[in-house]
Design an enzyme around this catalytic site. Structure first.
Site, PDB file in Angstrom:
ATOM      1  N   ARG A  75       1.002  -1.069  -0.306  1.00 25.30           N
ATOM      2  CA  ARG A  75      -0.098  -0.066   0.226  1.00 25.30           C
ATOM      3  C   ARG A  75       0.924   0.940  -0.036  1.00 25.30           C
ATOM      4  O   ARG A  75       1.628   1.294   0.691  1.00 25.30           O
ATOM      5  CB  ARG A  75      -0.508  -0.061   1.645  1.00 25.30           C
ATOM      6  CG  ARG A  75      -2.098  -0.803   1.357  1.00 25.30           C
ATOM      7  CD  ARG A  75      -2.857  -0.222   0.329  1.00 25.30           C
ATOM      8  NE  ARG A  75      -4.524  -0.983  -0.008  1.00 25.30           N
ATOM      9  CZ  ARG A  75      -4.240  -1.420  -1.115  1.00 25.30           C
ATOM     10  NH1 ARG A  75      -3.838  -2.259  -1.833  1.00 25.30           N
ATOM     11  NH2 ARG A  75      -5.909  -2.189  -1.044  1.00 25.30           N
TER      12      ARG A  75
ATOM     13  N   HIS B 186      -0.932   0.680 -10.188  1.00 23.00           N
ATOM     14  CA  HIS B 186      -1.978  -0.437  -9.049  1.00 23.00           C
ATOM     15  C   HIS B 186      -2.833  -1.345  -9.518  1.00 23.00           C
ATOM     16  O   HIS B 186      -3.659  -1.693  -9.950  1.00 23.00           O
ATOM     17  CB  HIS B 186      -3.159   0.847  -7.580  1.00 23.00           C
ATOM     18  CG  HIS B 186      -3.522   0.165  -7.036  1.00 23.00           C
ATOM     19  ND1 HIS B 186      -4.114   0.205  -5.976  1.00 23.00           N
ATOM     20  CD2 HIS B 186      -3.511  -1.527  -7.155  1.00 23.00           C
ATOM     21  CE1 HIS B 186      -4.506  -0.284  -5.149  1.00 23.00           C
ATOM     22  NE2 HIS B 186      -4.223  -1.995  -5.662  1.00 23.00           N
TER      23      HIS B 186
HETATM   24  P1  NDP Z   1      -2.154 -10.902   4.346  1.00 25.38           P
HETATM   25  O1  NDP Z   1      -2.978 -10.396   5.446  1.00 25.38           O
HETATM   26  O2  NDP Z   1      -2.607 -12.352   4.033  1.00 25.38           O
HETATM   27  O3  NDP Z   1      -0.589 -10.507   4.916  1.00 25.38           O
HETATM   28  C1  NDP Z   1      -0.283  -9.498   5.573  1.00 25.38           C
HETATM   29  C2  NDP Z   1       0.868 -10.050   6.060  1.00 25.38           C
HETATM   30  O4  NDP Z   1       1.473  -8.927   6.393  1.00 25.38           O
HETATM   31  C3  NDP Z   1       1.382 -10.984   6.849  1.00 25.38           C
HETATM   32  O5  NDP Z   1       2.025 -12.040   7.128  1.00 25.38           O
HETATM   33  C4  NDP Z   1       1.268 -10.184   8.048  1.00 25.38           C
HETATM   34  O6  NDP Z   1       2.056 -10.732   9.363  1.00 25.38           O
HETATM   35  C5  NDP Z   1       1.814  -8.986   7.948  1.00 25.38           C
HETATM   36  N1  NDP Z   1       2.373  -8.156   8.185  1.00 25.38           N
HETATM   37  C6  NDP Z   1       1.098  -7.152   9.213  1.00 25.38           C
HETATM   38  N2  NDP Z   1       1.294  -6.334   9.988  1.00 25.38           N
HETATM   39  C7  NDP Z   1       3.015  -6.293  10.036  1.00 25.38           C
HETATM   40  C8  NDP Z   1       3.401  -5.545  10.731  1.00 25.38           C
HETATM   41  N3  NDP Z   1       3.235  -4.568  11.821  1.00 25.38           N
HETATM   42  N4  NDP Z   1       4.895  -6.324  10.803  1.00 25.38           N
HETATM   43  C9  NDP Z   1       5.231  -7.411   9.980  1.00 25.38           C
HETATM   44  N5  NDP Z   1       4.554  -7.953   8.915  1.00 25.38           N
HETATM   45  C10 NDP Z   1       2.734  -7.224   8.959  1.00 25.38           C
HETATM   46  O7  NDP Z   1      -3.213 -10.180   3.519  1.00 25.38           O
HETATM   47  P2  NDP Z   1      -2.728 -10.453   1.639  1.00 25.38           P
HETATM   48  O8  NDP Z   1      -1.322 -10.772   1.240  1.00 25.38           O
HETATM   49  O9  NDP Z   1      -3.767 -11.580   0.836  1.00 25.38           O
HETATM   50  O10 NDP Z   1      -2.413  -8.986   0.621  1.00 25.38           O
HETATM   51  C11 NDP Z   1      -1.222  -8.429   1.273  1.00 25.38           C
HETATM   52  C12 NDP Z   1      -1.755  -6.377   0.710  1.00 25.38           C
HETATM   53  O11 NDP Z   1      -0.657  -6.546  -0.409  1.00 25.38           O
HETATM   54  C13 NDP Z   1      -2.867  -6.549   1.159  1.00 25.38           C
HETATM   55  O12 NDP Z   1      -3.530  -6.025   2.073  1.00 25.38           O
HETATM   56  C14 NDP Z   1      -3.097  -4.800   0.683  1.00 25.38           C
HETATM   57  O13 NDP Z   1      -2.850  -3.898   0.769  1.00 25.38           O
HETATM   58  C15 NDP Z   1      -2.192  -5.179  -1.254  1.00 25.38           C
HETATM   59  N6  NDP Z   1      -2.171  -5.753  -2.387  1.00 25.38           N
HETATM   60  C16 NDP Z   1      -1.914  -5.412  -3.063  1.00 25.38           C
HETATM   61  C17 NDP Z   1      -2.225  -5.339  -4.709  1.00 25.38           C
HETATM   62  C18 NDP Z   1      -2.497  -4.955  -5.610  1.00 25.38           C
HETATM   63  O14 NDP Z   1      -2.321  -4.589  -6.844  1.00 25.38           O
HETATM   64  N7  NDP Z   1      -0.338  -4.712  -5.378  1.00 25.38           N
HETATM   65  C19 NDP Z   1      -3.371  -6.177  -4.971  1.00 25.38           C
HETATM   66  C20 NDP Z   1      -3.887  -6.787  -3.414  1.00 25.38           C
HETATM   67  C21 NDP Z   1      -3.561  -6.931  -2.776  1.00 25.38           C
HETATM   68  P3  NDP Z   1       1.835 -11.979   9.163  1.00 25.38           P
HETATM   69  O15 NDP Z   1       1.458 -13.208   8.871  1.00 25.38           O
HETATM   70  O16 NDP Z   1       2.464 -12.186  10.616  1.00 25.38           O
HETATM   71  O17 NDP Z   1      -0.024 -12.196   9.462  1.00 25.38           O
HETATM   72  C1  OXD Z   2      -6.336  -5.376  -3.778  1.00 25.13           C
HETATM   73  C2  OXD Z   2      -5.473  -4.433  -4.493  1.00 25.13           C
HETATM   74  O1  OXD Z   2      -6.543  -4.504  -2.532  1.00 25.13           O
HETATM   75  O2  OXD Z   2      -6.026  -3.996  -5.416  1.00 25.13           O
HETATM   76  O3  OXD Z   2      -6.679  -5.990  -3.665  1.00 25.13           O
HETATM   77  O4  OXD Z   2      -4.779  -3.302  -3.629  1.00 25.13           O
END
Ligand code: NDP
Ligand code: OXD
Length: 310
Positions: free
Chosen positions: A225, A273
């Site tokens: 993000r 994005h």
């Molecule tokens: P998940 O909820 O499956 O995973 C999030 C990961 O981030 C977990 O491993 C979590 O740790 C880690 N995390 C969260 N907070 C912290 C922290 N404070 N310190 C360290 N690690 C942290 O989410 P997704 O993998 O499904 O998606 C991740 C993000 O990708 C979405 O929230 C979105 O913002 C972004 N995204 C972007 C897209 C794009 O097109 N650019 C498309 C889709 C998503 P833990 O495993 O320990 O909980």
């Molecule tokens: C999502 C994204 O969060 O597109 O799915 O970023």
């Protein structure tokens, strides 16, 4: 089941409606402001400004995000206390994996510099890059999207570490967690790949402080993000040579303003994005599965932890 569409600004016509018709004919799609709105069992939201609107739906039992990230949704202080379901399917993971592989290899092999030479019509030989087996990549975020990307980088021969909030074990990936884990990883990281959600803890994490704990000339990819990145700090680190190139898919304000310095920066690759966008069929299958669970009284999965913000 009645599913209220709060998808303003998203082209929900054509393929999306057809996918619901084909894959979830039992779901009745309800338009915003229609007479049926108050009967909605669930709502499907795409970046809508909610202004407490969901709290006024007496039968609402679940909220579906048309995105994997739910940061915008959680901004509404009046969200009713029902499960929030993010998008999470294999297709999204595959798309993110492709995006990460393409850009990590591109930065590793300096293909952005090669493309610039072509634009200038210059045939200029560049010394061979070392192979991936000498490059250390750290993936921040080992979730549904981060872990598959880390595994794919490892399969390509990169030396891969991963960072998460809680401890993880993944074969072939050096996993660390928490702030001590990050402190250990950063000095041994040539490429940082951020696939973190936007939360109170991750906001501004990609900052001057983090950049200057990396080896000089490190590379950055942010597909998590925009809020995770301090853009001013990145511009400073790029100018100084501390970061040699950045690939950015997400920004603090989207669309990226036409006069933003990233657009024309020689050491920034901008993508709008698009790293991982769900196709109608994959998203509708997933939403329909959870709507059926809802109808049967079975717990939905995955659901967002509101306290953690993801
Ligand atoms: P998940 O909820 O499956 O995973 C999030 C990961 O981030 C977990 O491993 C979590 O740790 C880690 N995390 C969260 N907070 C912290 C922290 N404070 N310190 C360290 N690690 C942290 O989410 P997704 O993998 O499904 O998606 C991740 C993000 O990708 C979405 O929230 C979105 O913002 C972004 N995204 C972007 C897209 C794009 O097109 N650019 C498309 C889709 C998503 P833990 O495993 O320990 O909980
Ligand atoms: C999502 C994204 O969060 O597109 O799915 O970023």
């Amino acid at each position: 089941m009645k599913l209220l569409l709060l998808t303003e600004g998203f082209d929900f016509t054509g393929a999306w409606r057809q996918a619901f018709g084909r894959l979830a004919p039992e779901v009745e799609l309800v338009a915003t402001d229609s007479a049926d709105e108050a009967d909605a069992d669930a709502a499907l939201i795409y970046q809508a400004t909610l202004d407490g609107r969901l709290a006024r739906l007496p039968r609402l039992k679940a909220i579906f995000a048309l995105a994997a990230g739910v940061d915008q949704l959680l901004c509404d202080p009046h969200l009713p206390d029902v499960p929030i379901v993010p998008l999470a399917n294999d297709e999204l993971a595959a798309l993110m994996r492709e995006y990460v592989i393409y850009h990590c290899i591109g930065m590793h092999r300096r293909f952005h510099e090669v493309a610039a030479l072509q634009r200038q019509g210059r045939w200029s030989w560049m010394p061979a890059s070392p192979s991936a087996s000498t490059r250390r990549v750290t993936v921040l975020g080992l979730g549904r999207l981060g872990l598959p990307a880390a595994r794919a980088l490892s399969a390509l021969g990169f030396i891969v570490s991963g960072w998460s909030r809680t401890p993880k074990i993944a074969p072939g990936i050096r996993c660390r967690f928490g702030s001590d884990g990050l402190t250990e990883l950063l000095p041994e990281t040539d490429i940082v790949v951020c696939i973190l959600p936007s939360t109170a803890e991750t906001c501004g994490l990609l900052s001057r402080d983090l950049f200057y704990r990396l080896p000089r000339g490190a590379l950055l990819l942010n597909a998590g993000r925009g809020a995770c990145l301090n853009e001013t700090d990145l511009l400073y680190a790029l100018k100084d040579g501390q970061i040699s190139h950045a690939t950015l898919d997400v920004f603090s304000a989207e669309p990226l303003a036409s006069d933003h310095p990233f657009w024309r920066h020689p050491h920034v690759t901008v993508t709008p994005h698009l790293a991982a966008d769900a196709s109608p069929d994959a998203a509708v299958c997933e939403i329909a599965t959870n709507l059926r669970r809802l109808a049967q009284g079975v717990p939905l999965a995955p659901i967002v932890n509101r306290t953690l913000g993801y």
